[in-house]
Scaffold this motif. Structure first.
Motif, mmCIF file in Angstrom:
data_model
loop_
_atom_site.group_PDB
_atom_site.id
_atom_site.type_symbol
_atom_site.label_atom_id
_atom_site.label_comp_id
_atom_site.label_asym_id
_atom_site.label_seq_id
_atom_site.Cartn_x
_atom_site.Cartn_y
_atom_site.Cartn_z
ATOM 1 N N TYR A 73 14.396 1.745 9.972
ATOM 2 C CA TYR A 73 14.715 2.684 11.037
ATOM 3 C C TYR A 73 15.907 3.541 10.642
ATOM 4 N N GLY A 74 15.813 4.846 10.976
ATOM 5 C CA GLY A 74 16.914 5.772 10.712
ATOM 6 C C GLY A 74 16.850 6.425 9.349
ATOM 7 N N GLN A 75 15.964 5.959 8.481
ATOM 8 C CA GLN A 75 15.824 6.580 7.168
ATOM 9 C C GLN A 75 14.733 7.646 7.237
ATOM 10 N N ASN A 76 14.686 8.486 6.220
ATOM 11 C CA ASN A 76 13.643 9.502 6.119
ATOM 12 C C ASN A 76 12.793 9.214 4.896
ATOM 13 N N ALA A 77 11.513 9.502 5.039
ATOM 14 C CA ALA A 77 10.563 9.283 3.953
ATOM 15 C C ALA A 77 9.877 10.592 3.603
ATOM 16 N N ILE A 78 9.420 10.680 2.381
ATOM 17 C CA ILE A 78 8.608 11.801 1.922
ATOM 18 C C ILE A 78 7.243 11.252 1.545
ATOM 19 N N VAL A 79 6.198 11.833 2.129
ATOM 20 C CA VAL A 79 4.826 11.452 1.814
ATOM 21 C C VAL A 79 4.263 12.519 0.877
ATOM 22 N N LYS A 80 4.082 12.143 -0.383
ATOM 23 C CA LYS A 80 3.465 13.035 -1.355
ATOM 24 C C LYS A 80 1.976 12.722 -1.379
ATOM 25 N N THR A 81 1.136 13.750 -1.263
ATOM 26 C CA THR A 81 -0.315 13.567 -1.166
ATOM 27 C C THR A 81 -1.007 14.508 -2.140
ATOM 28 N N TRP A 82 -2.033 14.012 -2.800
ATOM 29 C CA TRP A 82 -2.815 14.821 -3.724
ATOM 30 C C TRP A 82 -4.262 14.339 -3.734
ATOM 31 N N LEU A 83 -5.124 15.119 -4.349
ATOM 32 C CA LEU A 83 -6.524 14.743 -4.484
ATOM 33 C C LEU A 83 -6.685 14.010 -5.812
ATOM 34 N N GLU A 84 -6.980 12.728 -5.711
ATOM 35 C CA GLU A 84 -7.099 11.862 -6.886
ATOM 36 C C GLU A 84 -8.453 12.044 -7.573
ATOM 37 N N GLU A 85 -9.531 12.005 -6.772
ATOM 38 C CA GLU A 85 -10.892 12.141 -7.312
ATOM 39 C C GLU A 85 -11.792 12.804 -6.280
ATOM 40 N N TYR A 86 -12.801 13.500 -6.797
ATOM 41 C CA TYR A 86 -13.829 14.080 -5.932
ATOM 42 C C TYR A 86 -15.112 14.176 -6.739
ATOM 43 N N ASP A 87 -16.206 13.601 -6.223
ATOM 44 C CA ASP A 87 -17.471 13.615 -6.965
ATOM 45 C C ASP A 87 -18.594 14.325 -6.214
ATOM 46 N N GLY A 88 -18.251 15.107 -5.201
ATOM 47 C CA GLY A 88 -19.258 15.811 -4.425
ATOM 48 C C GLY A 88 -19.636 15.084 -3.142
ATOM 49 N N VAL A 89 -19.449 13.759 -3.126
ATOM 50 C CA VAL A 89 -19.738 12.948 -1.938
ATOM 51 C C VAL A 89 -18.482 12.204 -1.490
ATOM 52 N N ARG A 90 -17.852 11.490 -2.420
ATOM 53 C CA ARG A 90 -16.647 10.714 -2.113
ATOM 54 C C ARG A 90 -15.389 11.486 -2.518
ATOM 55 N N VAL A 91 -14.366 11.344 -1.674
ATOM 56 C CA VAL A 91 -13.072 11.993 -1.903
ATOM 57 C C VAL A 91 -12.012 10.905 -1.906
ATOM 58 N N THR A 92 -11.168 10.877 -2.937
ATOM 59 C CA THR A 92 -10.072 9.912 -2.988
ATOM 60 C C THR A 92 -8.753 10.671 -3.013
#
Length: 147
Positions: free
Chosen positions: A75-94
């Motif tokens: 509590y009281g701290q700040n976080a950074i959420v880094k997000t990227w596209l790991e994999e994509y095969d046309g159906v599944r997205v990671t």
């Protein structure tokens, strides 16, 4: 928020008291919520919105989650959420995630979520390039941009 073609986005989170457990650290399930916030921000950076997908009759449920815990946030701290596209095969997205301390950069968690696009009424998987061409094209570019 990063612009289109960027390899990742970063979302700042202020740890709220309600997100902590009896030990005073972020309750583990809250990281999933923060990952969703990061994922939504990443998708928006591509010029897309989940809301629009749903209006067209499609959903993108989570089919797998992996979280590796490092140093717990409090509590009281700040976080950074880094997000990227790991994999994509046309159906599944990671999507890949790294949640770290905003102040020191220390890793709190790393993880990923895997999703599939389904029809809203039958929950049958569909190929994005057939039903949501814009999503497919932008995911392809995002994966290429991450390499």
């Amino acid at each position: 928020m990063e612009g289109i073609g960027m390899a990742y986005t970063e979302t700042e989170i202020e740890v709220r008291y309600a997100e902590t457990d009896q030990m005073g650290v972020v309750y583990h399930a809250n990281y999933l919520i923060w990952m969703e916030l990061g994922r939504t921000r990443f998708i928006e950076s591509l010029g897309l919105r989940y809301f629009d997908m749903e209006q067209l009759g499609y959903l993108s449920p989570v089919i797998d989650v992996a979280i590796h815990y490092g140093k717990p946030l409090r509590y009281g701290q700040n976080a950074i959420v880094k997000t990227w596209l790991e994999e994509y095969d046309g159906v599944r997205v990671t999507y890949g995630y790294e949640i770290r301390y905003a102040e020191s950069g220390e890793i709190a968690i790393t993880g990923e979520t895997k999703h599939v696009c389904v029809t809203k009424d039958t929950f049958k998987p569909v190929a994005l390039k057939r039903v949501l061409k814009e999503w497919h094209d932008k995911y392809q570019k995002a994966v290429e941009g991450a390499k």
